[in-house]
Motif scaffolding. Structure first.
Motif, PDB file in Angstrom:
ATOM      1  N   GLU A  11       0.652  -1.116   0.193  1.00 61.89           N
ATOM      2  CA  GLU A  11       0.005  -0.016   0.101  1.00 61.89           C
ATOM      3  C   GLU A  11       0.932   1.446   0.093  1.00 61.89           C
ATOM      4  N   VAL A  12       1.931   1.168   0.874  1.00 61.59           N
ATOM      5  CA  VAL A  12       2.855   2.198   0.947  1.00 61.59           C
ATOM      6  C   VAL A  12       3.468   2.537  -0.472  1.00 61.59           C
ATOM      7  N   ALA A  13       4.017   1.518  -1.034  1.00 60.91           N
ATOM      8  CA  ALA A  13       4.857   1.859  -2.359  1.00 60.91           C
ATOM      9  C   ALA A  13       3.763   2.158  -3.449  1.00 60.91           C
ATOM     10  N   ALA A  14       2.803   1.608  -3.483  1.00 60.40           N
ATOM     11  CA  ALA A  14       1.740   1.684  -4.590  1.00 60.40           C
ATOM     12  C   ALA A  14       1.104   3.210  -4.474  1.00 60.40           C
ATOM     13  N   ALA A  15       1.105   3.746  -3.273  1.00 59.12           N
ATOM     14  CA  ALA A  15       0.593   5.137  -3.216  1.00 59.12           C
ATOM     15  C   ALA A  15       1.613   6.241  -3.601  1.00 59.12           C
ATOM     16  N   GLU A  16       2.506   5.961  -3.842  1.00 60.27           N
ATOM     17  CA  GLU A  16       3.492   6.919  -4.290  1.00 60.27           C
ATOM     18  C   GLU A  16       3.704   6.730  -6.002  1.00 60.27           C
ATOM     19  N   LEU A  17       3.086   6.063  -6.475  1.00 61.72           N
ATOM     20  CA  LEU A  17       3.445   5.767  -7.774  1.00 61.72           C
ATOM     21  C   LEU A  17       2.066   6.137  -8.782  1.00 61.72           C
ATOM     22  N   GLY A  18       1.103   6.536  -8.342  1.00 61.74           N
ATOM     23  CA  GLY A  18       0.168   7.051  -9.141  1.00 61.74           C
ATOM     24  C   GLY A  18      -0.871   6.007  -9.611  1.00 61.74           C
ATOM     25  N   ASP A  19      -1.774   6.415 -10.659  1.00 65.17           N
ATOM     26  CA  ASP A  19      -2.601   5.476 -11.217  1.00 65.17           C
ATOM     27  C   ASP A  19      -2.494   4.603 -12.241  1.00 65.17           C
ATOM     28  N   ALA A  20      -1.180   4.579 -12.397  1.00 67.09           N
ATOM     29  CA  ALA A  20      -0.599   3.490 -13.409  1.00 67.09           C
ATOM     30  C   ALA A  20      -0.281   2.150 -13.127  1.00 67.09           C
ATOM     31  N   VAL A  21      -0.357   2.160 -11.488  1.00 68.40           N
ATOM     32  CA  VAL A  21      -0.212   0.875 -11.048  1.00 68.40           C
ATOM     33  C   VAL A  21      -1.616   0.165 -10.601  1.00 68.40           C
ATOM     34  N   LEU A  22      -1.553  -1.068 -10.308  1.00 66.55           N
ATOM     35  CA  LEU A  22      -2.389  -1.734  -9.732  1.00 66.55           C
ATOM     36  C   LEU A  22      -2.146  -2.774  -8.632  1.00 66.55           C
ATOM     37  N   PRO A  23      -2.108  -2.441  -7.365  1.00 68.80           N
ATOM     38  CA  PRO A  23      -1.558  -3.046  -6.278  1.00 68.80           C
ATOM     39  C   PRO A  23      -2.480  -4.368  -5.939  1.00 68.80           C
ATOM     40  N   VAL A  24      -2.117  -5.426  -5.975  1.00 68.31           N
ATOM     41  CA  VAL A  24      -3.010  -6.846  -5.585  1.00 68.31           C
ATOM     42  C   VAL A  24      -2.082  -7.507  -4.308  1.00 68.31           C
ATOM     43  N   VAL A  25      -2.729  -7.814  -3.275  1.00 72.00           N
ATOM     44  CA  VAL A  25      -2.141  -8.555  -2.222  1.00 72.00           C
ATOM     45  C   VAL A  25      -2.228 -10.093  -2.417  1.00 72.00           C
ATOM     46  N   CYS A  26      -1.252 -10.739  -2.765  1.00 66.89           N
ATOM     47  CA  CYS A  26      -0.950 -12.308  -2.954  1.00 66.89           C
ATOM     48  C   CYS A  26       0.061 -12.907  -2.533  1.00 66.89           C
ATOM     49  N   ASP A  27      -0.036 -13.955  -1.824  1.00 67.20           N
ATOM     50  CA  ASP A  27       1.151 -14.835  -1.340  1.00 67.20           C
ATOM     51  C   ASP A  27       1.111 -15.824  -2.802  1.00 67.20           C
ATOM     52  N   VAL A  28       2.224 -15.607  -3.471  1.00 66.75           N
ATOM     53  CA  VAL A  28       2.594 -16.500  -4.635  1.00 66.75           C
ATOM     54  C   VAL A  28       2.529 -17.987  -4.340  1.00 66.75           C
ATOM     55  N   SER A  29       2.591 -18.500  -3.291  1.00 67.46           N
ATOM     56  CA  SER A  29       2.939 -19.904  -2.917  1.00 67.46           C
ATOM     57  C   SER A  29       1.356 -20.567  -2.834  1.00 67.46           C
ATOM     58  N   ARG A  30       0.478 -19.738  -2.780  1.00 72.06           N
ATOM     59  CA  ARG A  30      -0.973 -20.318  -2.525  1.00 72.06           C
ATOM     60  C   ARG A  30      -1.699 -20.468  -3.882  1.00 72.06           C
ATOM     61  N   PRO A  31      -2.105 -21.407  -4.261  1.00 68.58           N
ATOM     62  CA  PRO A  31      -2.762 -21.447  -5.647  1.00 68.58           C
ATOM     63  C   PRO A  31      -3.911 -20.765  -5.697  1.00 68.58           C
ATOM     64  N   ASP A  32      -4.968 -20.734  -4.707  1.00 70.71           N
ATOM     65  CA  ASP A  32      -6.057 -20.045  -4.575  1.00 70.71           C
ATOM     66  C   ASP A  32      -5.926 -18.555  -4.540  1.00 70.71           C
ATOM     67  N   GLU A  33      -5.077 -18.050  -4.001  1.00 72.30           N
ATOM     68  CA  GLU A  33      -4.550 -16.575  -3.886  1.00 72.30           C
ATOM     69  C   GLU A  33      -4.074 -16.249  -5.335  1.00 72.30           C
ATOM     70  N   VAL A  34      -3.274 -17.159  -5.947  1.00 74.67           N
ATOM     71  CA  VAL A  34      -2.772 -16.926  -7.398  1.00 74.67           C
ATOM     72  C   VAL A  34      -3.977 -16.666  -8.144  1.00 74.67           C
ATOM     73  N   ALA A  35      -4.795 -17.466  -8.365  1.00 77.49           N
ATOM     74  CA  ALA A  35      -6.034 -17.624  -9.115  1.00 77.49           C
ATOM     75  C   ALA A  35      -6.814 -16.458  -9.013  1.00 77.49           C
ATOM     76  N   ALA A  36      -6.972 -15.876  -7.745  1.00 76.32           N
ATOM     77  CA  ALA A  36      -7.902 -14.854  -7.357  1.00 76.32           C
ATOM     78  C   ALA A  36      -6.942 -13.540  -7.901  1.00 76.32           C
ATOM     79  N   MET A  37      -5.866 -13.460  -7.741  1.00 80.54           N
ATOM     80  CA  MET A  37      -4.934 -12.517  -8.353  1.00 80.54           C
ATOM     81  C   MET A  37      -4.908 -12.157  -9.743  1.00 80.54           C
ATOM     82  N   GLY A  38      -4.863 -13.492 -10.357  1.00 78.88           N
ATOM     83  CA  GLY A  38      -5.098 -13.194 -11.889  1.00 78.88           C
ATOM     84  C   GLY A  38      -6.375 -12.693 -12.339  1.00 78.88           C
TER      85      GLY A  38
END
Length: 253
Positions: A43-70
């Motif tokens: 959240e802190v990093a994305a807030a400094e970068l403007g509207d061209a970024v889409l922050p998505v919280v995801c643990d890449v080791s978890r298949p269900d979270e990766v599917a939701a992220m996609g």
């Protein structure tokens, strides 16, 4: 009608090399999906970068979270032209102290995460004839003490990259790997003592650590049209470390 700006998805984007890569992509005019499991840092990093970024919280080791992220990335960006699998964990220690749980903690992020995110975004990359850049490490190219899980995971990432290049090329997808050497990150500053840093400097032909920006430049290059005939390659951005083998600094002329 003007063409939509190209896009990139970067995992481990809240800090370090991932954040530096995100900034370079933005400077090129791309939109970027920033993926990280650390919600607060993201959240802190994305807030400094403007509207061209889409922050998505995801643990890449978890298949269900990766599917939701996609699904969130597709809804937010509509397309993915480049995938940078940067998320990783470092856990160094003697082989005798690595139990299976410790081994799996490293493997599930460093290797499983690369596989899961790549598989999730594969239809999108086929549609865009896009690029994959996986982040390994110099520890995946040359063995070292205290890195039984970390080094093995990164060596596996290198081979996974070559498998992707061999099979996905017919779909126009390029897959390459960047293997950073010692880099000035907060993690390195925290775990590398003055003696370790001095030893690295002496072993590196360029006699210094790299910067996050320097690694990001290699990543962004491999994602670009400037590297349109490059696939299945491992770029060691390491100050010459891998090229020097195990030579003793005292024997230098």
């Amino acid at each position: 009608m003007s063409e939509a700006p190209s896009t990139a998805l970067v995992t481990g984007a809240a800090r370090g090399i991932g954040l530096a890569t995100t900034r370079l992509f933005l400077a090129e005019g791309r939109r970027v999906a920033m993926i990280d499991r650390d919600a607060e840092a993201l959240e802190v990093a994305a807030a400094e970068l403007g509207d061209a970024v889409l922050p998505v919280v995801c643990d890449v080791s978890r298949p269900d979270e990766v599917a939701a992220m996609g699904e969130k990335v597709r809804a937010g960006l509509g397309r993915v032209d480049a995938l940078v699998n940067n998320a990783g964990v470092a856990d160094f220690g003697p082989i005798a102290e690595h139990d299976f749980a410790r081994w799996r903690r490293v493997m599930e992020t460093n290797l499983d995460g690369v596989f899961l995110v790549s598989q999730e975004m594969l239809p999108d990359l086929r549609a865009s004839r896009g690029a994959i850049v996986n982040i390994a490490s110099i520890s995946g190219l040359r063995a070292s003490t205290l890195r039984v899980a970390y080094g093995t995971s990164k060596a596996a990432v290198i081979h996974l990259t070559k498998q992707q290049a061999a099979e996905l090329g017919e779909h126009g997808i390029r897959a390459n790997c960047v293997a950073p050497g010692p880099v000035d990150t907060k993690l390195a500053l925290a775990v590398h003592s003055r003696e370790i840093r001095a030893a690295y400097h002496d072993a590196l032909p360029l006699n210094r650590y790299g910067s996050e920006r320097e690694i990001a430049e290699a990543i962004v290059f491999l994602c670009s049209e400037r590297a349109s005939y490059v696939t299945g390659q491992v770029l060691a951005a390491d100050g010459g470390f891998e090229a020097t083998g195990i030579g003793l600094p005292a024997l230098r002329g």
